[in-house]
Design a protein around this motif. Structure first.
Motif, PDB file in Angstrom:
ATOM      1  N   ALA A   1       0.826  -1.202   0.000  1.00  5.70           N
ATOM      2  CA  ALA A   1       0.000   0.000   0.000  1.00  5.70           C
ATOM      3  C   ALA A   1       0.859   1.250   0.000  1.00  5.70           C
ATOM      4  CB  ALA A   1      -0.909   0.001   1.223  1.00  5.70           C
ATOM      5  N   GLN A   2       0.518   2.183  -0.881  1.00  2.59           N
ATOM      6  CA  GLN A   2       1.181   3.476  -0.900  1.00  2.59           C
ATOM      7  C   GLN A   2       0.752   4.292   0.324  1.00  2.59           C
ATOM      8  OE1 GLN A   2      -0.283   4.291  -5.054  1.00  2.59           O
ATOM      9  NE2 GLN A   2       1.829   4.994  -5.338  1.00  2.59           N
ATOM     10  N   THR A   3       1.671   5.083   0.846  1.00  2.00           N
ATOM     11  CA  THR A   3       1.378   5.888   2.036  1.00  2.00           C
ATOM     12  C   THR A   3       1.455   7.390   1.768  1.00  2.00           C
ATOM     13  OG1 THR A   3       3.686   5.987   2.773  1.00  2.00           O
ATOM     14  CG2 THR A   3       2.392   4.059   3.456  1.00  2.00           C
ATOM     15  N   GLY A   4       2.105   7.787   0.668  1.00  2.00           N
ATOM     16  CA  GLY A   4       2.293   9.210   0.405  1.00  2.00           C
ATOM     17  C   GLY A   4       3.411   9.830   1.221  1.00  2.00           C
ATOM     18  N   ARG A   5       4.200   8.993   1.915  1.00  2.00           N
ATOM     19  CA  ARG A   5       5.345   9.468   2.687  1.00  2.00           C
ATOM     20  C   ARG A   5       6.627   8.937   2.047  1.00  2.00           C
ATOM     21  NH1 ARG A   5       1.570   7.860   6.424  1.00  2.00           N
ATOM     22  NH2 ARG A   5       2.595   5.858   6.732  1.00  2.00           N
ATOM     23  N   TYR A   6       7.701   9.738   2.154  1.00  2.00           N
ATOM     24  CA  TYR A   6       8.938   9.401   1.446  1.00  2.00           C
ATOM     25  C   TYR A   6      10.137   9.456   2.398  1.00  2.00           C
ATOM     26  CZ  TYR A   6       6.099  10.001  -2.724  1.00  2.00           C
ATOM     27  OH  TYR A   6       5.118   9.872  -3.677  1.00  2.00           O
ATOM     28  N   ASN A   7      11.141   8.638   2.092  1.00  2.00           N
ATOM     29  CA  ASN A   7      12.364   8.665   2.898  1.00  2.00           C
ATOM     30  C   ASN A   7      13.323   9.720   2.359  1.00  2.00           C
ATOM     31  OD1 ASN A   7      13.564   7.567   0.608  1.00  2.00           O
ATOM     32  ND2 ASN A   7      13.646   5.485   1.435  1.00  2.00           N
ATOM     33  N   GLU A   8      14.485   9.828   2.945  1.00  2.00           N
ATOM     34  CA  GLU A   8      15.437  10.865   2.553  1.00  2.00           C
ATOM     35  C   GLU A   8      15.943  10.685   1.137  1.00  2.00           C
ATOM     36  OE1 GLU A   8      18.477  10.716   5.493  1.00  2.00           O
ATOM     37  OE2 GLU A   8      17.227  11.591   7.090  1.00  2.00           O
ATOM     38  N   GLN A   9      15.864   9.475   0.619  1.00  2.00           N
ATOM     39  CA  GLN A   9      16.320   9.214  -0.756  1.00  2.00           C
ATOM     40  C   GLN A   9      15.210   9.464  -1.781  1.00  2.00           C
ATOM     41  OE1 GLN A   9      16.936   6.852   1.815  1.00  2.00           O
ATOM     42  NE2 GLN A   9      18.880   7.940   2.080  1.00  2.00           N
ATOM     43  N   GLY A  10      14.045   9.924  -1.314  1.00  4.28           N
ATOM     44  CA  GLY A  10      12.944  10.198  -2.226  1.00  4.28           C
ATOM     45  C   GLY A  10      12.126   8.978  -2.573  1.00  4.28           C
ATOM     46  N   GLN A  11      12.354   7.843  -1.889  1.00  2.00           N
ATOM     47  CA  GLN A  11      11.586   6.636  -2.140  1.00  2.00           C
ATOM     48  C   GLN A  11      10.337   6.629  -1.272  1.00  2.00           C
ATOM     49  OE1 GLN A  11      14.870   4.098  -0.940  1.00  2.00           O
ATOM     50  NE2 GLN A  11      15.076   3.336  -3.036  1.00  2.00           N
ATOM     51  N   GLU A  12       9.223   6.235  -1.873  1.00  2.00           N
ATOM     52  CA  GLU A  12       7.979   6.225  -1.109  1.00  2.00           C
ATOM     53  C   GLU A  12       7.986   5.066  -0.112  1.00  2.00           C
ATOM     54  OE1 GLU A  12       3.137   6.591  -1.631  1.00  2.00           O
ATOM     55  OE2 GLU A  12       4.353   6.004  -3.361  1.00  2.00           O
ATOM     56  N   LYS A  13       7.564   5.374   1.104  1.00  6.57           N
ATOM     57  CA  LYS A  13       7.427   4.337   2.133  1.00  6.57           C
ATOM     58  C   LYS A  13       6.129   3.581   1.900  1.00  6.57           C
ATOM     59  CE  LYS A  13       9.895   6.967   5.689  1.00  6.57           C
ATOM     60  NZ  LYS A  13       9.794   7.566   7.049  1.00  6.57           N
ATOM     61  N   MET A  14       6.204   2.265   1.959  1.00  2.00           N
ATOM     62  CA  MET A  14       5.052   1.417   1.696  1.00  2.00           C
ATOM     63  C   MET A  14       4.694   0.595   2.935  1.00  2.00           C
ATOM     64  SD  MET A  14       4.387   1.903  -1.577  1.00  2.00           S
ATOM     65  CE  MET A  14       5.142   2.282  -3.180  1.00  2.00           C
ATOM     66  N   ASN A  15       3.446   0.131   2.963  1.00  2.00           N
ATOM     67  CA  ASN A  15       3.030  -0.867   3.937  1.00  2.00           C
ATOM     68  C   ASN A  15       2.976  -2.205   3.222  1.00  2.00           C
ATOM     69  OD1 ASN A  15       2.688   1.104   5.936  1.00  2.00           O
ATOM     70  ND2 ASN A  15       0.563   1.460   5.351  1.00  2.00           N
ATOM     71  N   HIS A  16       3.792  -3.150   3.658  1.00  2.00           N
ATOM     72  CA  HIS A  16       3.934  -4.446   2.986  1.00  2.00           C
ATOM     73  C   HIS A  16       3.167  -5.504   3.780  1.00  2.00           C
ATOM     74  CE1 HIS A  16       7.300  -2.747   0.580  1.00  2.00           C
ATOM     75  NE2 HIS A  16       7.510  -2.057   1.695  1.00  2.00           N
ATOM     76  N   TRP A  17       2.125  -6.079   3.164  1.00  2.00           N
ATOM     77  CA  TRP A  17       1.232  -7.009   3.838  1.00  2.00           C
ATOM     78  C   TRP A  17       1.309  -8.415   3.238  1.00  2.00           C
ATOM     79  CZ3 TRP A  17      -2.156  -5.312   7.762  1.00  2.00           C
ATOM     80  CH2 TRP A  17      -2.379  -3.924   7.857  1.00  2.00           C
ATOM     81  N   PHE A  18       1.055  -9.396   4.069  1.00  2.00           N
ATOM     82  CA  PHE A  18       0.542 -10.683   3.594  1.00  2.00           C
ATOM     83  C   PHE A  18      -0.438 -11.164   4.652  1.00  2.00           C
ATOM     84  CE2 PHE A  18      -0.181 -15.018   2.581  1.00  2.00           C
ATOM     85  CZ  PHE A  18      -0.093 -15.056   1.214  1.00  2.00           C
ATOM     86  N   THR A  19      -1.640 -11.481   4.185  1.00  2.00           N
ATOM     87  CA  THR A  19      -2.708 -11.918   5.077  1.00  2.00           C
ATOM     88  C   THR A  19      -3.342 -13.174   4.514  1.00  2.00           C
ATOM     89  OG1 THR A  19      -3.151  -9.631   5.711  1.00  2.00           O
ATOM     90  CG2 THR A  19      -4.847 -11.230   6.206  1.00  2.00           C
ATOM     91  N   GLY A  20      -3.494 -14.197   5.357  1.00  2.00           N
ATOM     92  CA  GLY A  20      -4.077 -15.440   4.862  1.00  2.00           C
ATOM     93  C   GLY A  20      -4.340 -16.421   5.987  1.00  2.00           C
ATOM     94  N   PHE A  21      -4.451 -17.706   5.622  1.00  2.00           N
ATOM     95  CA  PHE A  21      -4.765 -18.724   6.621  1.00  2.00           C
ATOM     96  C   PHE A  21      -4.050 -20.033   6.277  1.00  2.00           C
ATOM     97  CE2 PHE A  21      -8.317 -17.459   3.924  1.00  2.00           C
ATOM     98  CZ  PHE A  21      -8.461 -18.544   3.076  1.00  2.00           C
ATOM     99  N   TYR A  22      -3.957 -20.882   7.300  1.00  2.00           N
ATOM    100  CA  TYR A  22      -3.198 -22.129   7.185  1.00  2.00           C
ATOM    101  C   TYR A  22      -3.822 -23.162   8.107  1.00  2.00           C
ATOM    102  CZ  TYR A  22       0.752 -25.362   7.762  1.00  2.00           C
ATOM    103  OH  TYR A  22       1.558 -26.480   7.801  1.00  2.00           O
TER     104      TYR A  22
END
Length: 565
Positions: free
Chosen positions: A473-494
């Motif tokens: 997911a995009q957050t609209g926030r960026y680090n010092e290198q200009g890269q966008e900070k993301m939320n990285h998910w995995f959701t499931g079941f086992y």
């Protein structure tokens, strides 16, 4: 005449003297005055109250009490010199600050000093045997009261009917003990009520170990599918419950419980759009994905601008095709999209106890979703939509549990610490049928394909199969290198065929991750495998896919990289 004056004055003097003596006699006989005088020279010192403890679902202590020694420092008896070498740096500081005190005080020492003629007392000391689940449990302030997490939520109950141990000293005006008197110790009942959580110590420990090795910042939630009971609740970075001050000073967000915080969700929302479509009988058989879709003058891209070609719902889910789900959301419309998300628990806080609850997240209402751009963005989990990991756990658990929603439960009940028995149940989940069992089964099949052939191949466990969905997911926030900070998910079941656990993995606010969330999910599944009974493990071994030839396993397939969808 002169003699008469002398006699009168002498008589007056005698009357005054007799009056004073009479007054003094009456004062001496008044018990109330005597008691007041005594209180003015009495110092009462208090040791930390013992609270009720927290336990895991099997009765293992998550908090416990040990013993600390406290020495009585009495003014004028060289206490400063006597105690200095038996206390910590903090104790030495206390001794220095109070070196001119005129009342007795307590200082923590490292051993019983009674053999040296120093009054020494045993005080209760709250500690954490394994220091796990500290974000959920919370911590205490310097007075022994709960200020965060469940410690704060159950503060009143854990202290119920518990009075502090007190030491009463009768002293002279200079603070020394009154001659022929000794300090009086008043000890109170130590056992009362505790709280049993749904957490399983073994599952919690292994999930924390995985998180410590694999993620810098994020959360892991493990929920039992059939009950909705949370067996593990992990937030990273961790903090030391014995030294909370260090985290406060560092200001490093380690005190934040990410399990309850809201984040942009991204593509892990797509299964719920599919659920609404299947319930409504709206499921386009084919959609031609060209990698980009224009809606009202705005371009919506698939990850890496990749074209997926002609896809149906199962293929679109496996490849996480944004265009397909945008079209599906627009077909459903604002009302159906909102109602579906609301039924799955989005936009609603989850309450634990007292004032403790999760963030409600953000679910755009029908008015907002009338805007085509907002509806299109929400259809693939972007825009204003936000949710907490625990909310996503409940939503995915609904798919795993044949369409039955169960609100996540963290609490089993109240424990009588004298007997170790539960006296009151706190397990009261909200239960409702959200989608049909048939639709839930179709969704499970699609999510199994995500792991077997789609973007979530890194989530494949060593034993058996898993099902789930990737999301970046995009957050609209960026680090010092200009890269966008993301939320990285995995959701499931086992396991995929007969779900026992629903698992959520989040790594938040990171441009990239060293270990993918899919891989972390697989590691959690591998750990849970060994906690299943032998018959279940044998059944999973029979379902485990055969390994591919070695030359094909040298590199994960391109569409298995889960930080791009």
């Amino acid at each position: 005449m002169k003699q008469q004056r002398v006699v009168v004055l002498f008589g007056a003097f005698l009357m005054v003297m007799f009056g004073i003596l009479g007054r003094l006699y009456l004062l001496a006989q008044n018990i109330g005055y005597a008691q007041n005088a005594r209180e003015q020279s009495t110092t009462t010192l208090t040791l930390e109250r013992r609270r009720g403890d927290f336990y895991d679902c099997n009765g293992h202590n998550l908090t416990r009490y040990g013993t600390r020694y406290y020495a009585l420092s009495i003014p004028g008896e060289s206490s400063y010199a006597q105690l200095f070498s038996y206390t910590s740096y903090e104790g030495q500081t206390t001794l220095y600050k109070k070196r001119n005190a005129i009342t007795p005080f307590l200082v923590e020492v490292n051993q019983d000093l009674s053999h040296l003629g120093i009054y020494t007392y045993q005080g209760a000391h709250r500690y954490y045997p394994l220091a796990i689940a500290q974000h959920l449990i919370g911590y205490l302030d310097g007075e022994g009261s709960g200020v965060a997490g469940l410690e704060a939520a159950f503060d009143e109950l854990l202290l119920q009917n518990r009075q502090p141990t007190q030491i009463e000293c009768v002293t002279t005006a200079t603070g020394q003990l009154l001659e022929d008197s000794q300090p009086v110790l008043t000890q109170q009942e130590e056992l009362g009520k505790g709280v049993m959580l749904t957490l399983d110590q073994a599952i919690q420990r292994v999930c924390e170990a995985i998180a410590q090795q694999a993620m810098q910042s994020g959360a892991i939630v493990v929920m039992e599918t059939s009950t909705g009971k949370v067996r593990a609740s992990v937030s990273m970075p961790e903090f030391d419950p014995h030294n909370v001050q260090a985290s406060i000073q560092a200001n490093d967000t380690s005190l934040l419980n990410r399990v309850f915080c809201a984040y942009n969700v991204g593509s892990v929302f797509k299964p719920f759009v599919a659920a609404a479509a299947l319930e409504q009988g709206v499921a386009p058989e084919g959609y031609q994905c060209e990698g980009v879709l224009e809606i009202s003058g705005h371009l919506y891209h698939c990850a890496q601008h990749k074209s997926h070609g002609l896809v149906d719902m199962t293929q679109a889910m496996a490849q996480s095709c944004n265009g397909y789900f945008i079209q599906l959301g627009l077909t459903l419309g604002a009302d159906k999209m909102y109602q579906m998300a609301n039924q799955f628990g989005f936009g609603q806080p989850l309450y634990l106890a007292g004032g403790l609850q999760s963030a409600s997240g953000t679910l755009p209402d029908e008015t907002v979703l009338k805007n085509v751009g907002q509806l299109a963005s929400m259809s693939f989990g972007q825009g204003q939509l936000m949710a907490a990991p625990v909310q996503l756990a409940a939503a995915f658990n609904t798919i795993a549990a044949d369409g039955i929603y169960r609100s996540p439960s963290f609490l089993e009940g109240i424990v009588d610490e004298r007997t170790g028995q539960l006296t009151e149940s706190l397990y009261q989940p909200q239960v409702k049928q959200v989608i049909s069992a048939q639709v839930a089964q179709k969704l499970r099949q699609m999510l199994t394909q995500v792991v077997q052939e789609g973007t979530g191949q890194l989530a494949q466990p060593t034993h058996g199969n898993a099902a789930g969905k990737t999301g970046t997911a995009q957050t609209g926030r960026y680090n010092e290198q200009g890269q966008e900070k993301m939320n990285h998910w995995f959701t499931g079941f086992y396991p995929a065929e007969n779900p026992q656990y629903t698992i959520v993995v989040l790594q938040d606010d990171q441009a990239s991750t060293e270990v993918s969330s899919s891989t972390i999910f697989a590691q959690v599944c591998n750990a849970l495998y060994w906690l299943l009974d032998e018959e279940e493990r044998q059944s999973l071994d029979e379902l485990t896919p055969a390994p591919e030839p070695e030359e094909q396993n040298q590199q994960a397939p391109e569409n298995a990289v889960d930080n791009q969808d």
